[in-house]
Design a protein around this motif. Structure first.
Motif, short mmCIF file in Angstrom:
data_model
loop_
_atom_site.label_atom_id
_atom_site.label_comp_id
_atom_site.label_asym_id
_atom_site.label_seq_id
_atom_site.Cartn_x
_atom_site.Cartn_y
_atom_site.Cartn_z
N GLY A 8 -22.76 -34.70 8.56
CA GLY A 8 -23.06 -35.09 7.19
C GLY A 8 -22.27 -36.27 6.66
O GLY A 8 -22.52 -36.72 5.54
N GLY A 9 -21.33 -36.77 7.44
CA GLY A 9 -20.58 -37.93 6.99
C GLY A 9 -21.45 -39.19 7.02
O GLY A 9 -22.57 -39.18 7.50
N GLY A 10 -20.90 -40.25 6.46
CA GLY A 10 -21.63 -41.51 6.45
C GLY A 10 -21.03 -42.50 5.49
O GLY A 10 -19.91 -42.32 5.00
N LEU A 11 -21.79 -43.55 5.21
CA LEU A 11 -21.37 -44.61 4.30
C LEU A 11 -22.09 -44.41 2.96
O LEU A 11 -23.32 -44.26 2.93
N VAL A 12 -21.33 -44.43 1.89
CA VAL A 12 -21.90 -44.23 0.57
C VAL A 12 -21.18 -45.14 -0.42
O VAL A 12 -20.00 -45.46 -0.23
N LEU A 18 -22.15 -36.93 -1.16
CA LEU A 18 -22.41 -36.52 0.22
C LEU A 18 -22.19 -35.02 0.32
O LEU A 18 -21.37 -34.46 -0.42
N ARG A 19 -22.92 -34.39 1.24
CA ARG A 19 -22.65 -32.99 1.54
C ARG A 19 -22.31 -32.89 3.02
O ARG A 19 -23.14 -33.22 3.88
N LEU A 20 -21.11 -32.41 3.28
CA LEU A 20 -20.68 -32.19 4.65
C LEU A 20 -21.00 -30.75 5.05
O LEU A 20 -20.94 -29.84 4.23
N SER A 21 -21.32 -30.58 6.33
CA SER A 21 -21.56 -29.25 6.87
C SER A 21 -20.64 -29.02 8.06
O SER A 21 -20.24 -29.97 8.74
N CYS A 22 -20.35 -27.77 8.30
CA CYS A 22 -19.52 -27.39 9.44
C CYS A 22 -20.16 -26.14 10.05
O CYS A 22 -20.15 -25.07 9.42
N ALA A 23 -20.72 -26.29 11.23
CA ALA A 23 -21.38 -25.18 11.90
C ALA A 23 -20.38 -24.48 12.81
O ALA A 23 -19.74 -25.12 13.65
N GLY A 24 -20.28 -23.17 12.65
CA GLY A 24 -19.38 -22.39 13.48
C GLY A 24 -20.14 -21.57 14.50
O GLY A 24 -21.25 -21.10 14.23
N SER A 85 -19.25 -38.06 -7.19
CA SER A 85 -18.41 -39.09 -7.81
C SER A 85 -17.38 -39.63 -6.82
O SER A 85 -16.19 -39.74 -7.12
N LEU A 86 -17.86 -39.98 -5.65
CA LEU A 86 -16.95 -40.42 -4.59
C LEU A 86 -16.27 -41.73 -4.94
O LEU A 86 -16.85 -42.60 -5.61
N LYS A 87 -15.03 -41.84 -4.47
CA LYS A 87 -14.21 -43.02 -4.73
C LYS A 87 -13.82 -43.64 -3.40
O LYS A 87 -13.77 -42.95 -2.38
N PRO A 88 -13.49 -44.92 -3.39
CA PRO A 88 -13.04 -45.55 -2.14
C PRO A 88 -11.86 -44.81 -1.50
O PRO A 88 -11.77 -44.76 -0.27
N GLU A 89 -11.00 -44.24 -2.31
CA GLU A 89 -9.84 -43.52 -1.76
C GLU A 89 -10.21 -42.20 -1.09
O GLU A 89 -9.35 -41.54 -0.50
N ASP A 90 -11.47 -41.80 -1.18
CA ASP A 90 -11.95 -40.62 -0.46
C ASP A 90 -12.31 -40.95 0.99
O ASP A 90 -12.62 -40.05 1.77
N THR A 91 -12.27 -42.22 1.32
CA THR A 91 -12.58 -42.63 2.69
C THR A 91 -11.60 -42.02 3.67
O THR A 91 -10.38 -42.17 3.52
N ALA A 92 -12.14 -41.31 4.66
CA ALA A 92 -11.30 -40.61 5.63
C ALA A 92 -12.19 -39.93 6.65
O ALA A 92 -13.41 -39.86 6.48
N GLY A 114 -14.28 -33.63 13.48
CA GLY A 114 -14.22 -34.54 12.34
C GLY A 114 -15.50 -35.33 12.14
O GLY A 114 -16.26 -35.57 13.08
N THR A 115 -15.73 -35.73 10.90
CA THR A 115 -16.86 -36.59 10.56
C THR A 115 -16.36 -37.65 9.59
O THR A 115 -15.61 -37.37 8.65
N GLN A 116 -16.77 -38.90 9.83
CA GLN A 116 -16.26 -40.03 9.05
C GLN A 116 -17.01 -40.14 7.72
O GLN A 116 -18.25 -40.14 7.69
N VAL A 117 -16.26 -40.28 6.65
CA VAL A 117 -16.80 -40.58 5.33
C VAL A 117 -16.22 -41.91 4.88
O VAL A 117 -14.99 -42.08 4.86
N THR A 118 -17.09 -42.85 4.56
CA THR A 118 -16.66 -44.16 4.09
C THR A 118 -17.30 -44.44 2.75
O THR A 118 -18.52 -44.38 2.61
N VAL A 119 -16.46 -44.73 1.76
CA VAL A 119 -16.94 -45.00 0.40
C VAL A 119 -16.67 -46.46 0.09
O VAL A 119 -15.51 -46.90 0.07
N SER A 120 -17.72 -47.21 -0.15
CA SER A 120 -17.57 -48.63 -0.45
C SER A 120 -17.46 -48.85 -1.96
O SER A 120 -18.07 -48.13 -2.74
N SER A 121 -16.72 -49.87 -2.33
CA SER A 121 -16.52 -50.16 -3.76
C SER A 121 -17.57 -51.12 -4.28
O SER A 121 -18.33 -51.70 -3.52
#
Length: 121
Positions: A8-12, A18-24, A85-92, A114-121
């Motif tokens: 569920g990660g990506g560029l936003v 974004l909604r992340l999922s974790c399958a166990g 309400s994602l912010k650039p500092e949420d990038t991780a 892990g899944t990459q989340v990138t928030v552009s300003s």
């Protein structure tokens, strides 16, 4: 033991969601408290949110409180993190983890890749 796979990660853009999922895997998913952590480049991995085995107890890091919601569906062996309400500092890179209740990394013996989340300003 449980194996975890995030998605569920990506560029936003800033302000987006974004909604992340974790399958166990396995029948033991419901026996573990779950958590979301994140790690930005050059920084320590930090706690984001945690949830009890039943899902009735939840708590959040101050940095994300009011913007994210953690939830789980034990019938589907899946953990979620809704981020608004994602912010650039949420990038991780965001990781899900299974273990006992708490915000410390050492309380969680099982981790996803892990899944990459990138928030552009």
């Amino acid at each position: 033991q449980v194996q975890l796979v995030e998605s569920g990660g990506g560029l936003v853009q800033a302000g987006g969601s974004l909604r992340l999922s974790c399958a166990g895997s396995g029948r033991t998913f419901r026996n573990y408290a779950m958590g979301w952590f994140r790690q930005a480049p050059g920084k320590e991995r930090e706690f984001v949110a945690g949830i009890t085995t039943s899902g009735t107890g939840r708590y959040y890091a101050d940095s994300v409180k009011g913007r994210v919601t953690i939830s789980r569906d034990n019938a589907k062996n899946t953990l979620y993190l809704q981020m608004n309400s994602l912010k650039p500092e949420d990038t991780a890179v965001y990781y899900c983890a299974a273990g006992s209740w708490g915000p410390r990394r050492d309380e969680y013996p099982y981790w996803g890749q892990g899944t990459q989340v990138t928030v552009s300003s």
